[in-house]
Scaffold this active site. Structure first.
Site, PDB file in Angstrom:
ATOM      1  N   ARG A 126       0.819  -1.220   0.000  1.00 24.92           N
ATOM      2  CA  ARG A 126       0.000   0.000   0.000  1.00 24.92           C
ATOM      3  C   ARG A 126       0.849   1.264   0.000  1.00 24.92           C
ATOM      4  O   ARG A 126       0.451   2.275  -0.584  1.00 24.92           O
ATOM      5  CB  ARG A 126      -0.950  -0.028   1.197  1.00 24.92           C
ATOM      6  CG  ARG A 126      -2.049  -1.041   0.964  1.00 24.92           C
ATOM      7  CD  ARG A 126      -2.991  -1.152   2.105  1.00 24.92           C
ATOM      8  NE  ARG A 126      -4.217  -1.821   1.651  1.00 24.92           N
ATOM      9  CZ  ARG A 126      -5.144  -2.291   2.451  1.00 24.92           C
ATOM     10  NH1 ARG A 126      -5.013  -2.180   3.756  1.00 24.92           N
ATOM     11  NH2 ARG A 126      -6.216  -2.875   1.971  1.00 24.92           N
TER      12      ARG A 126
ATOM     13  N   GLY B 134     -12.533  -4.424   0.374  1.00 25.28           N
ATOM     14  CA  GLY B 134     -13.957  -4.072   0.297  1.00 25.28           C
ATOM     15  C   GLY B 134     -14.249  -3.121  -0.854  1.00 25.28           C
ATOM     16  O   GLY B 134     -15.258  -3.266  -1.551  1.00 25.28           O
TER      17      GLY B 134
ATOM     18  N   GLY C  54      -6.158  -7.190   1.366  1.00 28.39           N
ATOM     19  CA  GLY C  54      -4.836  -7.249   1.995  1.00 28.39           C
ATOM     20  C   GLY C  54      -4.296  -8.653   2.139  1.00 28.39           C
ATOM     21  O   GLY C  54      -3.122  -8.909   1.857  1.00 28.39           O
TER      22      GLY C  54
ATOM     23  N   LYS D 101     -15.172 -15.172   6.924  1.00 28.06           N
ATOM     24  CA  LYS D 101     -16.626 -15.233   7.145  1.00 28.06           C
ATOM     25  C   LYS D 101     -17.460 -15.091   5.879  1.00 28.06           C
ATOM     26  O   LYS D 101     -17.070 -14.395   4.949  1.00 28.06           O
ATOM     27  CB  LYS D 101     -17.027 -14.089   8.073  1.00 28.06           C
ATOM     28  CG  LYS D 101     -16.527 -14.276   9.485  1.00 28.06           C
ATOM     29  CD  LYS D 101     -16.946 -13.087  10.293  1.00 28.06           C
ATOM     30  CE  LYS D 101     -16.508 -13.227  11.727  1.00 28.06           C
ATOM     31  NZ  LYS D 101     -16.732 -11.988  12.456  1.00 28.06           N
TER      32      LYS D 101
HETATM   33  P1  AMP Z   1     -11.215 -11.827   5.798  1.00 28.07           P
HETATM   34  O1  AMP Z   1     -10.758 -10.639   6.598  1.00 28.07           O
HETATM   35  O2  AMP Z   1     -12.616 -12.210   6.006  1.00 28.07           O
HETATM   36  O3  AMP Z   1     -10.825 -11.700   4.331  1.00 28.07           O
HETATM   37  O4  AMP Z   1     -10.404 -13.061   6.369  1.00 28.07           O
HETATM   38  C1  AMP Z   1      -9.017 -13.173   6.339  1.00 28.07           C
HETATM   39  C2  AMP Z   1      -8.628 -14.077   7.447  1.00 28.07           C
HETATM   40  O5  AMP Z   1      -9.304 -15.309   7.311  1.00 28.07           O
HETATM   41  C3  AMP Z   1      -7.148 -14.407   7.504  1.00 28.07           C
HETATM   42  O6  AMP Z   1      -6.593 -13.779   8.613  1.00 28.07           O
HETATM   43  C4  AMP Z   1      -7.128 -15.931   7.657  1.00 28.07           C
HETATM   44  O7  AMP Z   1      -6.266 -16.364   8.671  1.00 28.07           O
HETATM   45  C5  AMP Z   1      -8.566 -16.247   8.035  1.00 28.07           C
HETATM   46  N1  AMP Z   1      -8.942 -17.624   7.708  1.00 28.07           N
HETATM   47  C6  AMP Z   1      -8.856 -18.254   6.542  1.00 28.07           C
HETATM   48  N2  AMP Z   1      -9.230 -19.534   6.650  1.00 28.07           N
HETATM   49  C7  AMP Z   1      -9.549 -19.744   7.945  1.00 28.07           C
HETATM   50  C8  AMP Z   1      -9.988 -20.867   8.686  1.00 28.07           C
HETATM   51  N3  AMP Z   1     -10.164 -22.038   8.104  1.00 28.07           N
HETATM   52  N4  AMP Z   1     -10.209 -20.714  10.001  1.00 28.07           N
HETATM   53  C9  AMP Z   1     -10.018 -19.514  10.588  1.00 28.07           C
HETATM   54  N5  AMP Z   1      -9.617 -18.403   9.930  1.00 28.07           N
HETATM   55  C10 AMP Z   1      -9.387 -18.518   8.627  1.00 28.07           C
END
Ligand code: AMP
Length: 415
Positions: A34, A396, A373, A217
């Site tokens: 960034r 986002g 990121g 999520k």
């Molecule tokens: P997001 O901010 O929703 O894009 O999520 C990114 C985060 O999802 C990263 O920090 C990953 O460590 C986490 N992540 C990916 N797969 C898993 C999983 N199976 N269990 C827990 N966290 C996860």
């Protein structure tokens, strides 16, 4: 006015950048994409003979001062990247004197904008949905304008170059633009590049179009997932989302991350994919761990049959193969979000398999757009940055732009 038509000689220019870079526990930057992204705009101002006032947020301090999220930590890195000394204003709303004293060719970095709730414009300490909240929101809107006006008072021109936050109507990303006339506000070079990259993808989708959505999520990505169901040929859903889908289908997911209140949403995504003829690829197996730890014991098991006390932290071998198969032969690829807890070296395999397949498809002529990121960090970690077509600094913002929404940060400048 575009930035290339402008000449900033003799001007103080306030630039909203996105320096929300990931830091390790010692405050060291782990990925400077960034910062590098903002350099063309920042250098243009200095090369023209202007003075720079740089402003950004970092993390989510929620309107309170938090030394762990101080931009002071990255001052030296910004200085090294710019090749110029950088002064630091420890209170972004009280930088009048520092801004007034700034000489042409000098650089002033303001402290984290989000130490003030006015930046985001959200009332703090009042419960949402109450009459007090509505009152507080009205009052906050007024103080947000005052905050934006203060920031604007530091400079002659305003440049919006923070693509990562362009989907937010915040004081520094949009409201501030009201205090500059059309000849003294413009999008920065990074913003122009990002907006053009999205336009290129949307106006000229070559098929098959494959979207890969990962991360933690379903809830934060459901808008874009539903939108993509109307656009893509293949949709790979991976990462933590896998387990909400596995549970929705009646599986046992042990301790895996799972949004119990989104099981119906997961089922409706499966249904809609069928209706739209989209090839929905979900993880079928996983690397389960007996703790959320890089050194945990592991076993490969079905994503819907994880033993009690274990949690899926990465995609399993069968899933990786299916992901790669769907990516192979694609002509347009969008990747947002890792396929596992890639921050742990032992759980990078799923994300690496996706990265390799995306790089391979790109070599075969696909246009690959990587955003968010974490996926960008993956691509950098795996040394694939020059093997993909375009790396966006937005997460986002990129997704909202792909949804076809007009970003408030763009609208504030272009009207
Ligand atoms: P997001 O901010 O929703 O894009 O999520 C990114 C985060 O999802 C990263 O920090 C990953 O460590 C986490 N992540 C990916 N797969 C898993 C999983 N199976 N269990 C827990 N966290 C996860």
């Amino acid at each position: 006015m575009t930035i290339n038509e402008a000449n900033f000689k003799g001007q103080k220019v306030i630039v909203r950048v996105d320096f929300n870079v990931p830091l390790d526990e010692n405050g060291k930057i782990t990925d400077d994409t960034r910062i590098r992204g903002a350099l063309p705009t920042l250098k243009k101002v200095l090369d023209d003979g202007g003075a720079l006032i740089i402003m950004s947020h970092m993390g989510k301090p929620k309107g309170k001062v938090n030394p762990k999220l101080s931009l002071g930590q990255i001052k030296d890195a910004v200085s090294a990247a710019l090749g110029a000394p950088v002064k630091f204003a420890p209170d972004c709303a009280k930088a009048q004197d520092a801004a007034a004293a700034l000489q042409m060719g000098e650089v002033l970095l303001l402290e984290n904008l989000r130490f003030y709730p006015e930046e985001e414009g959200k009332p703090v300490g009042v419960e949402k949905g109450t009459p007090e909240y509505d009152e507080a929101k009205k009052a906050m809107k007024e103080s947000q304008k005052e905050f934006a006006k203060t920031l604007a008072s530091y400079a002659d021109s305003y440049i919006m170059d923070a693509f990562g936050t362009a989907h937010r109507r915040h004081a520094s990303t949009a409201v501030i633009a009201d205090y500059f006339d059309a000849d003294h506000k413009m999008l920065g070079l990074l913003m122009e590049k990002e907006v053009t990259a999205v336009d290129n993808v949307l106006s000229n989708i070559k098929r098959p179009f494959t979207a890969i959505m990962g991360g933690s999520k379903v809830s934060t990505k459901i808008g874009i997932i539903e939108n993509l169901l109307g656009k893509v040929d293949n949709l790979i859903l991976c990462g933590g989302m896998t387990y909400t889908f596995a549970k929705a289908k009646g599986g046992n997911v042990g301790n895996s991350i799972c949004e119990e209140d989104k099981l119906d949403v997961a089922l409706s995504v499966i249904e809609k994919a069928k209706e739209n003829g989209v090839n929905l690829v979900l993880g079928t197996d996983c690397i389960a761990a007996d703790a959320f730890d890089n050194n945990a014991n592991t076993q490969v098991c079905p994503a819907g049959n994880i033993p009690e006390g274990w949690e899926g932290l990465d995609a399993g071998p069968e899933s990786r193969k299916a992901f790669a198969e769907a990516i192979k032969g694609s002509k347009t690829i969008l990747w947002n979000g890792p396929a596992g807890v890639f921050e742990f070296d032992n759980f990078t395999g799923g994300s690496r398999a996706i990265g390799d397949a995306v790089a391979e498809a790109t070599a075969e002529g696909a246009f690959s757009l990587i955003g968010g990121g974490d996926s960008v960090a993956c691509v950098n970690k795996f040394g694939l940055a020059d093997k993909v077509s375009y790396i966006s600094t937005g997460g986002g913002a990129l997704l909202e732009a792909i949804e076809g929404k007009v970003l408030p940060g763009v609208a504030a400048i272009r009207g």
